[in-house]
Scaffold this motif. Structure first.
Motif, short mmCIF file in Angstrom:
data_model
loop_
_atom_site.label_atom_id
_atom_site.label_comp_id
_atom_site.label_asym_id
_atom_site.label_seq_id
_atom_site.Cartn_x
_atom_site.Cartn_y
_atom_site.Cartn_z
N GLY A 107 0.81 -1.21 0.00
CA GLY A 107 0.00 0.00 0.00
C GLY A 107 0.84 1.26 0.00
N THR A 108 1.89 1.25 0.81
CA THR A 108 2.72 2.46 0.87
C THR A 108 3.38 2.72 -0.47
N ASP A 219 -6.87 6.88 -1.75
CA ASP A 219 -6.13 5.76 -1.19
C ASP A 219 -7.18 4.73 -0.77
N GLN A 222 -7.62 0.20 1.88
CA GLN A 222 -8.58 -0.54 2.72
C GLN A 222 -9.97 -0.61 2.10
N LYS A 251 -3.61 -4.47 0.24
CA LYS A 251 -4.33 -5.33 1.19
C LYS A 251 -5.08 -6.49 0.51
C1 LIG Z 1 -5.34 3.34 3.95
C2 LIG Z 1 -3.98 2.73 3.94
N1 LIG Z 1 -3.07 3.18 3.08
C3 LIG Z 1 -1.83 2.66 3.01
C4 LIG Z 1 -1.45 1.64 3.87
C5 LIG Z 1 -0.07 1.07 3.79
O1 LIG Z 1 -0.13 -0.22 3.26
P1 LIG Z 1 1.08 -1.24 3.45
O2 LIG Z 1 1.13 -1.62 4.88
O3 LIG Z 1 0.74 -2.39 2.54
O4 LIG Z 1 2.31 -0.53 3.00
C6 LIG Z 1 -2.36 1.13 4.80
C7 LIG Z 1 -1.98 0.07 5.74
O5 LIG Z 1 -2.60 -0.18 6.74
C8 LIG Z 1 -3.67 1.70 4.84
O6 LIG Z 1 -4.58 1.28 5.72
#
Ligand SMILES: Cc1ncc(COP(=O)(O)O)c(C=O)c1O
Length: 387
Positions: A107-108, A219, A222, A251
């Motif tokens: 996600g990041t 984003d 979730q 996710k």
């Molecule tokens: C809304 C949202 N964006 C980004 C992320 C980051 O995802 P990742 O942990 O796969 O890097 C998360 C992780 O909980 C998230 O909830």
């Protein structure tokens, strides 16, 4: 190994970055996991919001096995049928004009690439995000995270990040200017305690971005992939029909195999040239098999309609219950707000072998169950809460 032995080696050899629940998960099926001690737990946290298709969905497992037998990995340096089919399937369930995909691993990383694309498309640097939003822990994403202590952890922060108040369009107007590349938001702020905004807010954001030629990023790490009762929050009634220019995903997308993605409009994609973005592992064959099978399973098992049904059942069952102040969220992203600390409820539920999540709002308990969770399974939670 028994639990004590597992705990001992993890604690000895892993950096203690997570406050763990006192269980070791050994296997899972649907909404259930089994521990090293043979205990069965109802997982209403869905493996940390990842297992949308349920634990080890047979169609996903079979697709992974078949792909593993053929070839585990080759990067984007070569063409791949499974990558092409996964990208086509993902684009086919996305609202217009989101038609192009960039695959990554988390996600990041999806958010980093979304912001980079916005800067490339506009030639500007500033990014507006929101108080209470969470976007990940790598440098640019953590700098965009105006929730709790995250920016502090991520110091030195990437310059050019400013915050606005979620749901308050005037606060956005005050900071979004001719230097702004993107406005990025979690359309439902999950970690902040499942905070929602009015559809009108999203419509105003879309208008502002169109007027000032700013890229709008949702984003949906979730909220995406069926979680809120539609394939994406983007384009839904709750979004006022608004579709952003970029949606970031992770996710649920690979049912547990790490996959991230940006879904991008043709307009934004047209600014991205060869070698502007890249990742070794993004789009690898095993991850793509998991992605395609995840989307197929959600569609085949009608899980999106189920997510909406489950929400309604929860709301009906919990209406008027003592100690509950409000129910927030959509589909299988639910925040139950109590008149007391949710951490105690979370602990008691765990003793009753029900896994839930907390949030950064101390009174909000978070549920992120698999989209295939049944109303009978939800009734186990309702009964436990009553007790
Ligand atoms: C809304 C949202 N964006 C980004 C992320 C980051 O995802 P990742 O942990 O796969 O890097 C998360 C992780 O909980 C998230 O909830």
């Amino acid at each position: 190994m028994n639990f004590a032995a597992i705990k001992q080696i993890e604690d000895e050899y892993q950096i203690a970055t997570y406050k763990k629940m006192g269980v070791a998960v050994e296997r899972g099926r649907g909404s259930w996991v089994w521990t090293s001690e043979g205990d069965k737990y109802l997982d209403l946290y869905g493996g940390h919001a990842v297992c949308a298709t349920g634990h080890s969905h047979p169609h996903v497992v079979e697709a992974i096995k078949q792909q593993a037998d053929k070839v585990l990995f080759y990067s984007n340096l070569v063409y791949s049928e499974i990558r092409g089919r996964a990208a086509k399937k993902l684009a086919s369930v996305a609202p217009e004009p989101l038609s192009k995909v960039f695959f990554c691993n988390s996600g990041t990383e999806a958010n980093e690439n979304a912001m980079r694309m916005a800067r490339m498309a506009t030639g500007r640097e500033k990014i507006v995000t929101f108080t209470g939003g969470f976007h990940g822990r790598t440098a640019d994403s953590i700098s965009a995270t105006f929730l709790g202590k995250y920016r502090e952890i991520g110091k030195p922060n990437v310059p050019g990040h400013v915050q606005a108040e979620f749901g308050d369009i005037d606060s956005v107007r005050a900071v979004a200017d001719e230097n702004t590349a993107a406005i990025m938001l979690e359309p439902i702020q999950s970690m902040a305690g499942v905070r929602e905004a009015d559809p009108g807010f999203f419509q105003e954001l879309r208008r502002l971005c169109d007027d000032r030629e700013i890229v709008l990023i949702f984003d949906e790490v979730q909220t995406g992939i069926g979680r809120t009762g539609s394939w994406f929050f983007a384009g839904s009634d709750d979004a006022g029909g608004v579709v952003p220019d970029v949606v970031s995903l992770a996710k649920s997308l690979g049912s547990g195999i790490p996959v991230g993605a940006c879904l991008v409009s043709d307009q934004v994609a047209s600014h991205i040239k060869e070698n502007d973005l890249g990742t070794t592992f993004g789009g690898g064959m095993l991850a793509m098999a998991a992605t395609l099978a995840t989307l197929e399973a959600i569609e085949h098992d009608d899980m999106i309609a189920n997510a909406a049904r489950v929400e309604q059942h929860l709301r009906d069952s919990l209406a008027g219950r003592a100690c509950i102040v409000a129910i927030h969220g959509k589909g299988c992203l639910i925040g139950i707000e109590f008149d007391r600390p949710a951490v105690n409820v979370h602990k008691r539920l765990l003793e009753k072998k029900i896994i839930t999540g907390t949030s950064s709002d101390p009174n909000v308990l978070r549920l992120l169950p698999p989209l295939c969770v049944t109303t009978d399974e939800i009734d186990l939670l309702i009964d436990a809460l009553a007790e």
